[in-house]
Design a protein around this motif. Structure first.
Motif, PDB file in Angstrom:
ATOM      1  N   THR A 105       0.911  -1.126  -0.119  1.00 53.82           N
ATOM      2  CA  THR A 105      -0.056  -0.024   0.150  1.00 53.82           C
ATOM      3  C   THR A 105       0.815   1.194   0.179  1.00 53.82           C
ATOM      4  O   THR A 105       1.655   1.491   0.907  1.00 53.82           O
ATOM      5  CB  THR A 105      -0.924   0.150   1.192  1.00 53.82           C
ATOM      6  OG1 THR A 105      -1.601  -1.117   1.141  1.00 53.82           O
ATOM      7  CG2 THR A 105      -1.760   1.263   1.157  1.00 53.82           C
ATOM      8  N   ALA A 125      -3.805   8.123  -0.846  1.00 55.14           N
ATOM      9  CA  ALA A 125      -2.997   7.047  -1.538  1.00 55.14           C
ATOM     10  C   ALA A 125      -2.306   7.790  -2.708  1.00 55.14           C
ATOM     11  O   ALA A 125      -2.614   8.689  -3.205  1.00 55.14           O
ATOM     12  CB  ALA A 125      -4.324   6.209  -2.304  1.00 55.14           C
ATOM     13  N   THR A 176       1.458   0.703  -8.473  1.00 53.85           N
ATOM     14  CA  THR A 176       0.331   0.701  -7.615  1.00 53.85           C
ATOM     15  C   THR A 176      -1.009   1.243  -8.536  1.00 53.85           C
ATOM     16  O   THR A 176      -0.937   1.921  -9.515  1.00 53.85           O
ATOM     17  CB  THR A 176       0.420   1.721  -6.515  1.00 53.85           C
ATOM     18  OG1 THR A 176       0.902   2.914  -6.996  1.00 53.85           O
ATOM     19  CG2 THR A 176       1.553   1.182  -5.635  1.00 53.85           C
ATOM     20  N   LYS A 183      -2.564   0.184  -4.373  1.00 53.58           N
ATOM     21  CA  LYS A 183      -2.209  -1.122  -4.168  1.00 53.58           C
ATOM     22  C   LYS A 183      -1.612  -1.713  -5.073  1.00 53.58           C
ATOM     23  O   LYS A 183      -1.427  -1.423  -6.304  1.00 53.58           O
ATOM     24  CB  LYS A 183      -3.581  -1.719  -3.830  1.00 53.58           C
ATOM     25  CG  LYS A 183      -4.682  -1.206  -2.843  1.00 53.58           C
ATOM     26  CD  LYS A 183      -4.140  -1.366  -1.525  1.00 53.58           C
ATOM     27  CE  LYS A 183      -4.943  -1.156  -0.478  1.00 53.58           C
ATOM     28  NZ  LYS A 183      -4.553  -1.144   1.085  1.00 53.58           N
ATOM     29  N   ARG A 210       2.183  -7.763   4.263  1.00 54.04           N
ATOM     30  CA  ARG A 210       1.478  -6.520   3.850  1.00 54.04           C
ATOM     31  C   ARG A 210       2.391  -5.484   4.433  1.00 54.04           C
ATOM     32  O   ARG A 210       2.905  -5.281   5.424  1.00 54.04           O
ATOM     33  CB  ARG A 210       0.017  -6.217   4.326  1.00 54.04           C
ATOM     34  CG  ARG A 210      -0.915  -7.193   4.026  1.00 54.04           C
ATOM     35  CD  ARG A 210      -2.465  -7.047   4.705  1.00 54.04           C
ATOM     36  NE  ARG A 210      -3.330  -7.609   4.008  1.00 54.04           N
ATOM     37  CZ  ARG A 210      -3.775  -9.166   4.176  1.00 54.04           C
ATOM     38  NH1 ARG A 210      -2.860  -9.701   5.055  1.00 54.04           N
ATOM     39  NH2 ARG A 210      -4.487  -9.722   3.727  1.00 54.04           N
ATOM     40  N   THR A 217       3.377  -1.106   4.226  1.00 52.01           N
ATOM     41  CA  THR A 217       2.965   0.047   3.859  1.00 52.01           C
ATOM     42  C   THR A 217       4.035   1.242   3.337  1.00 52.01           C
ATOM     43  O   THR A 217       5.063   1.166   4.202  1.00 52.01           O
ATOM     44  CB  THR A 217       1.934   1.012   4.987  1.00 52.01           C
ATOM     45  OG1 THR A 217       0.769   0.048   5.058  1.00 52.01           O
ATOM     46  CG2 THR A 217       1.682   2.597   4.565  1.00 52.01           C
TER      47      THR A 217
END
Length: 339
Positions: A54, A62, A83, A88, A127, A129
């Protein structure tokens, strides 16, 4: 051939009574039966893992279009991509192990982050970030004379935001200084405070504010006024004491051109008649100062003092002659009367 017949004869057994058949030996050599434990066991392949990224910026928004590259432990490429609109990106079906994640690009307002290691475990999703910082703003500081606009070297200013000082700049020989300011949003407000004035100038006391964006240049100017100095007294400007000018009398010539200057009221010398002359003692040569005028001092009054004394002496002599004549006339009249 003969040997084979002998072998066959040796195998056949004749028994009296019922016949019993026995298997004949095979002429082909037999091979041993392998054990079940010696067969290779088939193991199922372990489940693969995945990595999900992310991407966002320091403001929490974002960040689409960020490009990443995934390398395995041997340095070979295991995946690459950008992304989506939600920031994402996924790398599925990865063998367990340690991978290296590299960000190769971001948008025009953001910087890429440093490389990092990623551990992939069987059947699990790792995951991550990734927060991309904004590009720094480029600031140019100028110090100027408030009257002429001349650029001034030697001015020092602090630049910051909120209660934090982020940058300290000092103008050089050209009167400018440059630096980079970290920004936390698309428009960040900063302040600048002059902490040292150039030589011969006063400090710029107000605090100025300005706004800067990521990667954008901005110019900040502080103005300084020259320090006011009291002029030094000139030795040649010492005051000179001059004698006080006095009104000229009716007989004094004027210092100007075009005739005599009329005397001031009350400064005329009174005419001396016979009665005045008689009342003035002969021996007193000092005249009384006229009412409303100042006594003359210095060399310029000497001729007038001499002239006044001469007038008084002459007047006293005339009064004495008049008195003697009166006495003579009186004695003559008495003598005539007596005769």
């Amino acid at each position: 051939m003969h040997a084979r017949l002998v072998r066959s004869a040796a195998v056949a057994v004749v028994v009296t009574g019922p016949f019993i058949w026995s298997p004949t030996a095979s002429a082909q050599p037999s091979e041993p039966t392998p054990l079940a434990s010696a067969a290779p066991a088939e193991t199922a392949a372990p489940d693969g893992g995945s990595v999900e990224i992310t991407s966002k910026d320091t403001a929490g928004d974002a960040l689409p279009g960020a490009a990443f590259l995934l390398l395995n432990s041997a340095g070979a490429e295991a995946g690459r991509g950008k992304t989506d609109a939600q920031g994402k990106l996924s790398f599925p079906d990865l063998a367990p192990g340690v991978y290296r994640l590299k960000q190769t690009a971001s948008d025009a307002l953001h910087e890429v982050v440093a490389d990092q290691d990623v551990i992939v475990t069987p059947g699990a999703t790792t995951r991550l970030t990734v927060t991309d910082p904004f590009k720094a703003a480029k600031v140019l500081l100028q110090a100027k004379d408030d009257k002429t606009g001349e650029l001034l070297p030697g001015a020092t200013a602090n630049i910051g935001t909120g209660t934090s000082t982020l940058l300290t700049l000092t103008t050089g020989a050209r009167g400018t200084a440059s630096g980079e300011l970290p920004v936390s949003s698309r428009k960040t407000q900063f302040w600048v405070k002059d902490i040292k004035a150039p030589a011969g100038y006063d400090l710029y006391k107000p605090t100025k504010t300005f706004t800067a964006g990521p990667g954008a240049p901005v110019t900040v100017t502080v103005t300084n006024a020259k320090t006011a100095t009291d002029p030094k007294p000139d030795p040649s400007d010492k005051p000179t004491h001059k004698p006080t000018d006095t009104p000229s009398s009716s007989g004094e010539p004027s210092s100007g051109t075009g005739g005599s200057t009329p005397s001031a009221p009350g400064s005329d010398t009174p005419d001396l008649d016979s009665s005045t002359a008689a009342a003035t003692p002969v021996g007193n040569s000092t005249p009384k100062a006229p009412t409303g005028s100042l006594a003359h001092t210095g060399a310029d009054g000497t001729p007038w003092l001499i002239g006044g004394a001469a007038v008084l002496i002459a007047a006293g002599g005339g009064a004495l002659i008049v008195a003697r004549r009166r006495r003579t006339d009186g004695s003559t009249d008495n003598g005539s009367a007596e005769k």
